[in-house]
Design an enzyme around this catalytic site. Sequence first.
Site, short mmCIF file in Angstrom:
data_model
loop_
_atom_site.label_atom_id
_atom_site.label_comp_id
_atom_site.label_asym_id
_atom_site.label_seq_id
_atom_site.Cartn_x
_atom_site.Cartn_y
_atom_site.Cartn_z
N GLU A 25 -56.25 49.27 19.17
CA GLU A 25 -57.16 48.33 18.49
C GLU A 25 -57.66 47.29 19.48
OE1 GLU A 25 -55.41 46.53 15.00
OE2 GLU A 25 -57.33 45.66 14.37
N ASN A 172 -60.50 50.64 6.65
CA ASN A 172 -59.08 50.46 7.00
C ASN A 172 -58.48 49.39 6.10
OD1 ASN A 172 -56.62 50.27 8.90
ND2 ASN A 172 -57.39 48.16 8.88
N GLU A 173 -57.33 49.67 5.57
CA GLU A 173 -56.60 48.69 4.74
C GLU A 173 -57.56 47.94 3.82
OE1 GLU A 173 -53.72 46.33 6.95
OE2 GLU A 173 -52.62 48.14 7.50
N TYR A 248 -44.99 49.50 8.21
CA TYR A 248 -44.33 48.88 9.36
C TYR A 248 -42.89 48.55 9.02
CZ TYR A 248 -48.80 48.34 11.76
OH TYR A 248 -49.99 48.60 12.41
N GLU A 304 -50.66 54.08 10.85
CA GLU A 304 -50.07 52.87 11.43
C GLU A 304 -48.60 52.85 11.04
OE1 GLU A 304 -52.10 49.07 11.10
OE2 GLU A 304 -54.05 50.08 11.10
N GLN A 353 -48.78 49.94 18.50
CA GLN A 353 -50.00 50.48 19.06
C GLN A 353 -49.72 50.98 20.47
OE1 GLN A 353 -53.42 47.89 18.62
NE2 GLN A 353 -53.00 47.53 16.46
O1 AHR Z 1 -51.65 46.94 13.84
C1 AHR Z 1 -51.92 45.61 13.51
C2 AHR Z 1 -52.60 45.47 12.17
O2 AHR Z 1 -51.73 45.88 11.17
C3 AHR Z 1 -53.84 46.31 11.94
O3 AHR Z 1 -54.98 45.73 12.45
C4 AHR Z 1 -53.89 46.40 10.46
O4 AHR Z 1 -54.53 47.58 10.02
C5 AHR Z 1 -52.46 46.29 10.02
O5 AHR Z 1 -52.29 45.37 9.02
#
Ligand code: AHR
Length: 500
Positions: A25, A172-173, A248, A304, A353
């Site tokens: 990103e 995205n999201e 995450y 992600e 990432q």
């Molecule tokens: O990876 C960091 C961020 O996490 C990304 O920009 C977003 O899609 C997610 O919330």
Amino acid sequence: MAKLVINETKVLGEIAPEIYGHFSEHLGRCIYEGLYVGEDSDIPNVNGMRKDVVEALKEIKVPVLRWPGGCFADEYHWMDGIGDKKKRKKMINTHWGGVMEDNSFGTHEFMELCKQLGCKTYVNGNLGSGTVQEMSQWVEYMTFDGVSPMADLRKENGHEEPFTVDYFGVGNENWGCGGNMTPEYYGNEYRRYQTYVRNYNSKKPIKKVCCGPNSGDYHWTEAVMKTCFDHVPEEQHGFMDLISLHYYTVPGPWSDKGSATAFDDEEWYKTLKKAYLMEELIRKHSAIIDQYDPDKKIGLSVDEWGNWFNVEPGTNPGFLYQQNTVRDALVAGITLNIFNKHCDRVKLACIAQMVNVLQSVILTEGEKMLKTPTYHVFHMFRHHQGANLVDSNITGTGETGTGEFMVPEVTESVSEKEGIYTITLNNLSLTEAKELDVVFTEKKSFEVVEANILSSADVKDHNTFDEPSKVTEKSFDGYSLDGGLKVTVPAASVVEIRLK
Ligand code: AHR
């Protein structure tokens, strides 16, 4: 005695190489400095891409790269990033760190990077703040092979041939930074926007990725699928090739997620337990998708995933720069084994990432570069890419952990390719080595082709620019072949054994 039971006569599916994908990103030092330094940099580069980083990434066989975001994607206007670099618009990256974005890395540079890596391209479009026309024109610019305003513009900018877009994310999201939409609203927007993501090249159709849920938001999955499948004739079901899932591993609350390098035993198990939740998330979201897509034509794209800790002290909080220890290696090993075992539904995944941001495989500082423990796990697991998943399970083991944070002692996955079996094992215990009898259904004689391990004296060990090889993959000899194969997996380790 604990056993790893492998029924090699039962092939469960092919492990899509794209499960081993990455995400880059416009955030912190991922793209700028980490991957791209520009043609005029003193750091050795090819067309602006760091030579050292590209070389290292080629060794882990990156199958696919997602770009330009993340939250950045829904604020990105692609036309700002094409043409003469000196004339490209400058802007402030308001989402990440408030730094200047000069747009010197744009569509052509991304395609050049993927060409150097030899990987597939996953471009994420802007649905949150962009128009249908803008998205449609980007696709035309990249992929149309004929006379059209956008194809002509691409040619004027030096690229006669169309680029290949393998995957295209329609937002995205969008439940959060991509517009704070309801699932019903997004579902309708997805239907509209994706209509204009045209497949100009029938030989290389673009796979469209619908924005799926945030971790355990099952309502989002249900409502988006319902909205998207309402009044859609069977022959048009190709309008969604994949649906995303973002998850995450965050040990603490958002206000204090926990340190990447200073953690106690409880935080070790808490982190691994949270990572292991990925299995349940995939299973439950898949069960919802199954209702609309029983033949599993729609892939799950976990585009992600990874650990999210507090940033390294003294660094820009908006840059999400964090270190990487043996704990990260275990989270990578656990997660990749889960993806392998769910290869019937998981068709793509991107760790977040690639460089210098969150759970990176590479960190850089000026002209220096290091490979993280996570890098070595990707290196060991690369043999699973495109291999056949075979049925396996572990018997005679239990759980390990502290208090409420209990996890399986060992996790595994096994694949076969060209007659070679790749077994990847994670021992989650901080203290106990685990001995496993490896039992195949029919195969009785073995030759070990190679065996490697990632572990270290202290689980908090990590690589620094002064000591870049403290935690690396090493040759593993903790097995014996007398009277069958026995493997002793050391505590807190990731092991790969390849047999024929
Ligand atoms: O990876 C960091 C961020 O996490 C990304 O920009 C977003 O899609 C997610 O919330």
